[in-house]
Design a protein around this motif. Structure first.
Motif, PDB file in Angstrom:
ATOM      1  N   TYR A 105       0.826  -1.212   0.000  1.00 16.90           N
ATOM      2  CA  TYR A 105       0.000   0.000   0.000  1.00 16.90           C
ATOM      3  C   TYR A 105       0.861   1.263   0.000  1.00 16.90           C
ATOM      4  O   TYR A 105       0.672   2.163  -0.813  1.00 16.90           O
ATOM      5  N   ASN A 106       1.819   1.347   0.938  1.00 19.74           N
ATOM      6  CA  ASN A 106       2.660   2.546   1.011  1.00 19.74           C
ATOM      7  C   ASN A 106       3.545   2.706  -0.210  1.00 19.74           C
ATOM      8  O   ASN A 106       3.764   3.818  -0.677  1.00 19.74           O
ATOM      9  N   ASN A 107       4.069   1.599  -0.747  1.00 21.81           N
ATOM     10  CA  ASN A 107       4.885   1.712  -1.950  1.00 21.81           C
ATOM     11  C   ASN A 107       4.069   2.290  -3.105  1.00 21.81           C
ATOM     12  O   ASN A 107       4.577   3.098  -3.886  1.00 21.81           O
ATOM     13  N   SER A 108       2.810   1.892  -3.214  1.00 24.53           N
ATOM     14  CA  SER A 108       1.974   2.440  -4.284  1.00 24.53           C
ATOM     15  C   SER A 108       1.713   3.924  -4.038  1.00 24.53           C
ATOM     16  O   SER A 108       1.663   4.711  -4.980  1.00 24.53           O
ATOM     17  N   GLN A 109       1.576   4.341  -2.773  1.00 24.38           N
ATOM     18  CA  GLN A 109       1.387   5.754  -2.453  1.00 24.38           C
ATOM     19  C   GLN A 109       2.648   6.572  -2.741  1.00 24.38           C
ATOM     20  O   GLN A 109       2.574   7.687  -3.245  1.00 24.38           O
ATOM     21  N   ILE A 110       3.813   6.007  -2.421  1.00 22.24           N
ATOM     22  CA  ILE A 110       5.080   6.681  -2.692  1.00 22.24           C
ATOM     23  C   ILE A 110       5.240   6.893  -4.194  1.00 22.24           C
ATOM     24  O   ILE A 110       5.686   7.951  -4.645  1.00 22.24           O
ATOM     25  N   TYR A 131      13.330   3.510  -0.906  1.00 23.55           N
ATOM     26  CA  TYR A 131      12.497   2.435  -0.369  1.00 23.55           C
ATOM     27  C   TYR A 131      12.638   1.161  -1.208  1.00 23.55           C
ATOM     28  O   TYR A 131      12.879   1.216  -2.403  1.00 23.55           O
ATOM     29  N   LEU A 132      12.513   0.023  -0.541  1.00 24.17           N
ATOM     30  CA  LEU A 132      12.651  -1.266  -1.222  1.00 24.17           C
ATOM     31  C   LEU A 132      11.346  -1.650  -1.911  1.00 24.17           C
ATOM     32  O   LEU A 132      10.259  -1.343  -1.426  1.00 24.17           O
ATOM     33  N   ASN A 133      11.469  -2.355  -3.034  1.00 26.35           N
ATOM     34  CA  ASN A 133      10.277  -2.764  -3.786  1.00 26.35           C
ATOM     35  C   ASN A 133       9.683  -4.081  -3.289  1.00 26.35           C
ATOM     36  O   ASN A 133       8.623  -4.496  -3.747  1.00 26.35           O
ATOM     37  N   LEU A 143       2.496   9.414   4.813  1.00 27.67           N
ATOM     38  CA  LEU A 143       2.255   7.999   4.536  1.00 27.67           C
ATOM     39  C   LEU A 143       1.598   7.328   5.734  1.00 27.67           C
ATOM     40  O   LEU A 143       1.874   7.667   6.888  1.00 27.67           O
ATOM     41  N   PHE A 144       0.755   6.361   5.460  1.00 26.04           N
ATOM     42  CA  PHE A 144       0.000   5.645   6.482  1.00 26.04           C
ATOM     43  C   PHE A 144       0.888   5.001   7.543  1.00 26.04           C
ATOM     44  O   PHE A 144       0.597   5.075   8.728  1.00 26.04           O
ATOM     45  N   LYS A 145       1.991   4.367   7.145  1.00 21.93           N
ATOM     46  CA  LYS A 145       2.826   3.617   8.094  1.00 21.93           C
ATOM     47  C   LYS A 145       3.913   4.445   8.765  1.00 21.93           C
ATOM     48  O   LYS A 145       4.699   3.910   9.540  1.00 21.93           O
ATOM     49  N   ILE A 146       3.981   5.738   8.459  1.00 16.74           N
ATOM     50  CA  ILE A 146       5.018   6.586   9.057  1.00 16.74           C
ATOM     51  C   ILE A 146       4.355   7.738   9.797  1.00 16.74           C
ATOM     52  O   ILE A 146       3.608   8.518   9.215  1.00 16.74           O
ATOM     53  N   TYR A 147       4.624   7.828  11.096  1.00 15.14           N
ATOM     54  CA  TYR A 147       4.106   8.914  11.927  1.00 15.14           C
ATOM     55  C   TYR A 147       5.244   9.887  12.162  1.00 15.14           C
ATOM     56  O   TYR A 147       6.217   9.570  12.841  1.00 15.14           O
ATOM     57  N   ASP A 148       5.155  11.078  11.549  1.00 16.52           N
ATOM     58  CA  ASP A 148       6.234  12.055  11.656  1.00 16.52           C
ATOM     59  C   ASP A 148       5.651  13.459  11.564  1.00 16.52           C
ATOM     60  O   ASP A 148       4.512  13.685  11.965  1.00 16.52           O
ATOM     61  N   GLU A 149       6.412  14.406  11.036  1.00 16.29           N
ATOM     62  CA  GLU A 149       5.980  15.805  10.988  1.00 16.29           C
ATOM     63  C   GLU A 149       4.684  16.023  10.212  1.00 16.29           C
ATOM     64  O   GLU A 149       4.001  17.017  10.400  1.00 16.29           O
ATOM     65  N   TYR A 150       4.352  15.092   9.319  1.00 11.82           N
ATOM     66  CA  TYR A 150       3.100  15.211   8.578  1.00 11.82           C
ATOM     67  C   TYR A 150       1.882  14.920   9.465  1.00 11.82           C
ATOM     68  O   TYR A 150       0.767  15.297   9.139  1.00 11.82           O
ATOM     69  N   ASP A 151       2.109  14.240  10.573  1.00 12.93           N
ATOM     70  CA  ASP A 151       1.042  13.918  11.518  1.00 12.93           C
ATOM     71  C   ASP A 151       1.065  14.813  12.751  1.00 12.93           C
ATOM     72  O   ASP A 151       0.048  15.005  13.399  1.00 12.93           O
ATOM     73  N   ASN A 152       2.265  15.316  13.076  1.00 17.75           N
ATOM     74  CA  ASN A 152       2.447  16.158  14.252  1.00 17.75           C
ATOM     75  C   ASN A 152       3.574  17.135  13.933  1.00 17.75           C
ATOM     76  O   ASN A 152       4.734  16.732  13.825  1.00 17.75           O
TER      77      ASN A 152
END
Length: 105
Positions: free
Chosen positions: A23-28, A57-59, A37-46
């Protein structure tokens, strides 16, 4: 991945060369990066947290995954302080130079 480190302490966490799932690879792969991104909680969330760098990122999951392309095709030119191209410099000379990259389209 949850980044609980304040941006004031570390502005960027290195999480390169990981597999983030289908899912995240398709979003990237869709549009510009970086992004939320859904699986990464960082500055985009807070906004008080640092950024998580997921470049390269790996395929697929280990051991079969290979990094996404990080290559750039282009030209490198060494120039003097006036912007004129220089083909070589004397050994031992201290110089300042600009690296100009013109990417091939």
């Amino acid at each position: 991945m949850v980044n609980n480190v304040a941006a004031s302490a570390v502005t960027e966490q290195d999480a390169k060369f990981n597999y983030w799932g289908t899912y995240n690879n398709s979003q990237i792969a869709l549009g510009a990066n970086p992004k939320n991104l859904f699986k990464i909680y960082d500055e985009y969330d807070n906004s008080s947290l640092g950024f998580v760098n997921y470049g390269g990122y790996l395929n697929a999951a280990y051991p079969n995954g290979v990094p996404s392309s990080q290559s750039v095709t282009g030209e490198v030119s060494l120039v003097d302080r006036l912007g004129d191209e220089v083909l070589s410099y004397e050994t031992g000379i201290v110089c300042m130079y600009w690296l100009l990259m013109r990417t091939a389209m």
